[in-house]
Design a protein around this motif. Structure first.
Motif, PDB file in Angstrom:
ATOM      1  N   LEU A 226      -9.552  -9.428   5.138  1.00 30.37           N
ATOM      2  CA  LEU A 226      -7.515 -10.558   5.536  1.00 30.37           C
ATOM      3  C   LEU A 226      -6.652 -10.025   4.014  1.00 30.37           C
ATOM      4  N   ILE A 229      -4.092  -7.321   5.924  1.00 29.73           N
ATOM      5  CA  ILE A 229      -3.127  -8.287   6.823  1.00 29.73           C
ATOM      6  C   ILE A 229      -2.326  -8.934   6.204  1.00 29.73           C
ATOM      7  N   GLU A 230      -2.499  -9.258   4.816  1.00 30.34           N
ATOM      8  CA  GLU A 230      -2.009 -10.400   4.048  1.00 30.34           C
ATOM      9  C   GLU A 230      -0.618  -9.610   3.201  1.00 30.34           C
ATOM     10  N   LEU A 234       2.642  -6.590   9.152  1.00 29.54           N
ATOM     11  CA  LEU A 234       2.240  -7.752   9.806  1.00 29.54           C
ATOM     12  C   LEU A 234       2.532  -8.953   9.456  1.00 29.54           C
ATOM     13  N   ALA A 235       2.385  -8.908   8.170  1.00 22.34           N
ATOM     14  CA  ALA A 235       2.037 -10.633   7.236  1.00 22.34           C
ATOM     15  C   ALA A 235       3.631 -10.959   7.860  1.00 22.34           C
ATOM     16  N   VAL A 294      -6.208  -8.117  14.730  1.00 22.27           N
ATOM     17  CA  VAL A 294      -5.569  -8.252  14.500  1.00 22.27           C
ATOM     18  C   VAL A 294      -5.937  -7.072  12.944  1.00 22.27           C
TER      19      VAL A 294
END
Lengths: 894, 87
Positions: A226, A229-230, A234-235, A294
């Motif tokens: 996570l 991801i942040e 893409l974030a 994702v």
């Protein structure tokens, strides 16, 4: 990296396994052992043909390019499935009751079994699906290329093409083997469906395995991933609300309208209950498929070298980390996704092509009719096989033409928007009875044209089909007609733009033309059956009384269903009608049933055409339509008719029973009458004979004695004569042979006459009269009427048992006529005897005392009936009382 | 449609309300799924992912419970075919 040859071997092994599974499933189903084959789990898994290679590989690429948007492709179907109670349930029910074979069949059948619509839908479906098949071929080819010898060095184009061709050919063989084994699409393709379920498990497991490896193997756990991801590029990638809403709608429409989805969702459905399970299990499958998209995209972007194709991250990430086994599994997952989609799409399209294009053409060419020689089944099956080959060939050609270079997601969405054009006709068809064939054709054609102009043709790229000038400046320089900026709307995303305009034109055309046009009877019949499928459990009548020969129909049915099944069907129908043998009566019900069976094989429109070729006309009579058009009214009418009928029956039965009772009674009466009459005649005869014998013996008899005996003989013969007179009188009256001598008479005169005639009998009987009330003039037969009065007065004299007998004669004028009451002051007639005093020979007391035969009152009743009046016993008057009534018509005030 | 009585017994009433819930659920889902579009500027983020999949899982759970109860209550009884239980 595992050697390419090994991969090919694994791939072939996997294909062999699928063949085996399909083969076993077919065999089990044929043996009737298909228990678990018909489980909701298999049904749900077979729905996963929605998740193609586009999902398996493309979703990650999509996420890497556009962030969260990829998920809309799965949100739409989720909404449709958890809302199954709205539409899916109805769709499946219609599919089952109408034996629908494809989405083209559904739409053509709904709109009056119109083959024109079937052709339109088939063409749109082929055009919309071909790019999608090309996409699958491309993804399989690309995934092969990843493992190709030389690794990073891309395959030459020639290699790609030949492998795509090989894959297409292999798929065609598999589909032909298991997809066209049996003709009746409603027998369902157990083999194919089971193989697809296996593939569904493989692709889910593969994607989850890759996802788990990426999150825990590379990413370092959930929290770490996570965090990645942040911090990834893409974030914060913004969502475009227009595309978000549009794509959710588009995918929701596609799940209903994609030919392959319709095939597994409706046609292959075994049991409506399976839908209840799929309503949550299929969204769960979709969610699991998108769960790791994702993370894989984020990790792939971070780990893989820049420029790597994000569409292949699912494959290349494990490979880059040396996970050959996992990579092979992922490869098989992708392979499964692609092949299952192609197989089902090819089956669905080939069914449509053979039923809506090949069969009608064949029927046209052999205009002599479906009864001519030749096995139609073979032709249908051959048509399907050729269609499957054709569909795959088209896909391959598209792949070659488009160059296989585009991003996977783009092709998928174009295809979605194309088949979404079915949505208005489909939903309108099952929800709105006012939707007409003309409306559906208009909507479909308009929507398809706009879709082709704004999305499909531009997708070939500048200079592909449309020139750069056309794209930039519009046709002939008309700016507001630019394909991607109709009416100057260039601000929109091209896809949303195309969707809004094509669906807008579609819905507008569909609704407007539907409202303006008038459906033919067949359309209205089908509309009622589709829209009210939950109410109309019984099939409506599509045929008026047929004049076809059962033998011709059997001949045709054998050609399509096969001899055994057709004969079985005819035999069952004959048995249902209570007949023996194979030839039932050609009733509308039977024609309906036969047509539906045929529709399961060749589609509603063709089946209808074939039956009408033999029956001679494809007409629904207006009466039939009216009957179905308002089922409620019809049911009510029917039940009230039934009620009336049963009431009538009950009434008739009651009447019959009464008549029977009367007849029995009459027969008894007749017997009693005969025995009575012989008795009555015999009594005086006996005494006459006895005394005449004495007289004949004659000696030693004094004159007094002789006179006495003669007197007795004389009296007895008088009695006999009177009796015979009475009998004669009665029979004349009863037979209606009496001629009445109607004249104007005064009632007082009649009473006077009667009293005078009976004066010898009256004895101590006192008569009371009211001369004022008697002043009535009558138009009647005075002699007959006074005969009645005489009888009543003499009765009073004979039977009145009072010590001071008294007879009161009252005359009353009423609205309807005149009533003359004769009331004495005796003890009257007991209630139980009141009913029989007017019968012949009824005498209440000893007949000797009365001195009559008991015919008097019977004669009175007959006379009064002749005179149009009546005589009744009047109870409750303190003695015997009789009322003589005369109708007003014959009574006039004096 | 036959003339159904205006009031149903308790069981029938429950069944109708279950069907109502089944009809309502997709609307709830639509509202939940359109949320990210309202918050378009923020775009993809970990909380957004968690929200989306959480809502998704919640919908699936409710739908599963509803489907089971609908089947058990006999609301599907008007359909023919053999009895079948979910996996």
């Amino acid at each position: 990296m595992i050697p390419f040859d090994v991969l090919v071997a694994i791939c072939l092994l996997y294909v062999a396994l699928l063949f085996g599974v399909a083969f076993l499933a077919e065999r089990r189903a044929a043996m009737g052992l298909g228990g678990w084959l018909r489980s909701p789990a298999i049904y749900t898994l077979s729905l996963s043909v929605y998740c193609t290679a586009w999902t398996f590989y493309g979703a990650v690429g999509y996420a890497a390019r556009s962030g969260l948007e990829f998920v809309t492709i799965y949100l739409g179907p989720t909404l449709v499935f958890i809302g199954w109670w709205w539409t899916l349930r109805k769709l499946v029910r219609i599919g089952r009751t109408q034996r629908i074979t494809s989405i083209a069949d559904l739409i053509s059948s709904r709109y009056g079994k119109s083959n024109a619509l079937g052709v339109v839908v088939t063409l749109i479906a082929v055009v919309g699906t071909t790019p999608y098949i090309a996409l699958q071929l491309q993804s399989v080819t690309l995934s092969f290329a990843v493992f190709a010898p030389g690794g990073a060095v891309p395959w030459a184009i020639r290699d790609l093409n030949s492998s795509a061709l090989t894959v297409a050919a292999g798929l065609a063989v598999f589909t032909i083997l298991f997809g066209t084994r049996n003709l009746d699409a409603n027998e369902r393709h157990h083999g194919v469906v089971t193989a697809i379920a296996v593939e569904a498990v493989v692709k889910l497991v593969a994607l989850l395995a890759v996802g788990i490896f990426v999150v825990w193997g590379i990413g370092g756990g959930v929290t770490a991933t996570l965090d990645r991801i942040e911090t990834s590029p893409l974030a914060g990638m913004p969502i475009q609300p227009g595309r978000w809403i549009g794509l959710t709608f588009l995918s929701a429409a596609a799940i209903l309208t994609l030919p392959r989805m319709f095939q597994v969702l409706v046609v292959e459905n075994e049991d409506e209950r399976h839908l209840a399970t799929a309503s949550w299990a299929f969204p769960a499958y979709l969610m699991l498929m998108s769960l790791f998209v994702v993370p894989i995209a984020v990790v792939g972007l971070a780990e893989m070298p820049p420029g790597a194709n994000p569409d292949l991250f699912v494959l290349t990430l494990p490979l880059a980390h040396g996970q050959d086994g996992l990579a092979t599994l992922a490869f098989l997952g992708g392979f499964s996704s692609a092949t299952s989609m192609v197989i089902v799409a090819a089956i669905a399209l080939s069914t449509m092509v053979s039923n809506h294009i090949v069969m009608p053409v064949f029927l046209k060419l052999t205009a002599t009719g479906a009864t001519m020689s030749g096995d139609v089944r073979k032709i249908v099956l051959r048509a399907r096989r050729v269609s499957i080959g054709g569909v795959l060939l088209l896909g391959y050609l598209y792949y070659r033409l488009s160059g296989g270079s585009e991003a996977l997601a783009a092709i998928g969405l174009i295809s979605f928007a194309g088949v979404a054009q079915f949505l208005p006709a489909l939903l309108g068809g099952i929800l709105w009875r006012g939707a007409t064939r003309a409306g559906a054709i208009t909507g479909l054609t308009l929507g398809f044209a706009v879709w082709a102009y704004t999305l499909f043709l531009p997708s070939f790229g500048q200079g592909g089909v449309m020139g750069a000038a056309l794209l930039a400046e519009g046709p002939w320089g008309i700016g507001w007609l630019r394909p991607q900026g109709l009416f100057g709307m260039d601000g929109l995303d091209p896809l949303v733009h195309a969707m809004v305009f094509s669906m807008g034109a579609n819905v507008l055309g569909f609704v407007t033309v539907s409202l303006a046009s008038f459906p033919n009877p067949m359309e209205r019949l089908q509309a009622a059956q589709f829209v009210n499928v939950f109410d109309h459990s019984a099939p409506g009548q599509g045929w008026s009384q047929g004049r076809a020969e059962a033998e011709d129909l059997l001949l045709m049915a054998q050609r399509i269903l096969g001899p055994d099944e057709a004969q079985g069907l005819f035999q069952r129908a004959a048995a249902d009608q209570g007949k023996q043998g194979f030839l039932p009566d050609i009733t509308p019900e039977f024609l309906q049933r036969l047509e539906r069976e045929l529709a399961g094989s060749v589609g509603a429109a063709t089946a209808h055409a074939m039956v009408s070729q033999i029956v001679g006309r494809s007409a629904v009579s207006v009466e039939d339509l009216m009957k179905v058009a308002d089922e409620t009214a019809q049911m009510m009418e029917y039940s009230s008719q039934l009620e009336a009928k049963s009431e009538e029956l009950a009434r008739t039965a009651r009447q019959l029973r009464e008549a029977n009772e009367k007849l029995t009674e009459l027969s008894v009466q007749k017997d009693a009458f005969l025995s009575q009459i012989s008795h009555e005649l015999r009594t005086p005869m006996t005494s006459i004979r006895a005394f005449s014998e004495i007289l004949m013996a004659g000696d030693g008899m004094g004159p007094g004695e002789m006179r006495n005996y003669s007197r007795i003989i004389h009296e007895e013969s008088l009695r006999l004569t009177r009796l015979l007179d009475d009998l004669l009188d009665l029979s004349v009256l009863e037979n209606g042979q009496v001629s009445l001598n109607a004249q104007e008479v005064a009632l007082p005169d009649l009473i006077d006459r009667a009293l005078a005639a009976t004066v010898g009998l009256q004895g101590g009987l006192a008569i009371r009269r009211d001369p004022a009330a008697e002043r009535v003039r009558l138009m009647t037969d005075g002699d007959r009427l006074s005969q009645v009065f005489i009888n009543l007065i003499s009765n009073a004299h004979k039977y009145c048992d009072a010590s001071a007998p008294e007879l009161t004669i009252r005359v009353r004028e009423g609205r309807d006529g005149v009533a003359v009451d004769f009331v004495d002051n005796g003890s009257g007639i007991p209630e139980k005897s009141q009913a029989i005093i007017f019968e012949k020979f009824s005498r209440l007391s000893d007949h000797r005392k009365a001195g009559g035969a008991g015919l008097g009152l019977a004669i009175c009743r007959e006379i009064m009936a002749r005179l149009g009046g009546s005589i009744v016993y009047l109870p409750g008057q303190g003695g015997a009382a009789f009322r003589v009534s005369l109708p007003r018509a014959r009574a006039q005030a004096a | 449609m036959g003339r159904a009585p205006p009031f149903l017994a308790r069981e029938g009433y429950r069944r109708r309300r279950l069907a109502d819930m089944a009809r309502l659920l997709p609307l709830v889902g639509l509202a939940l799924f359109l949320m990210p579009a309202l918050d378009a500027r923020d775009g993809l983020s970990a909380p957004m992912l968690i929200y989306l999949f959480g809502a998704w899982a919640g919908l699936i759970t409710v739908s599963a419970i509803l489907a089971r109860r609908l089947c058990r209550s006999g609301a599907m009884d008007d359909s023919d075919g053999p009895q079948a239980e979910g996996p």
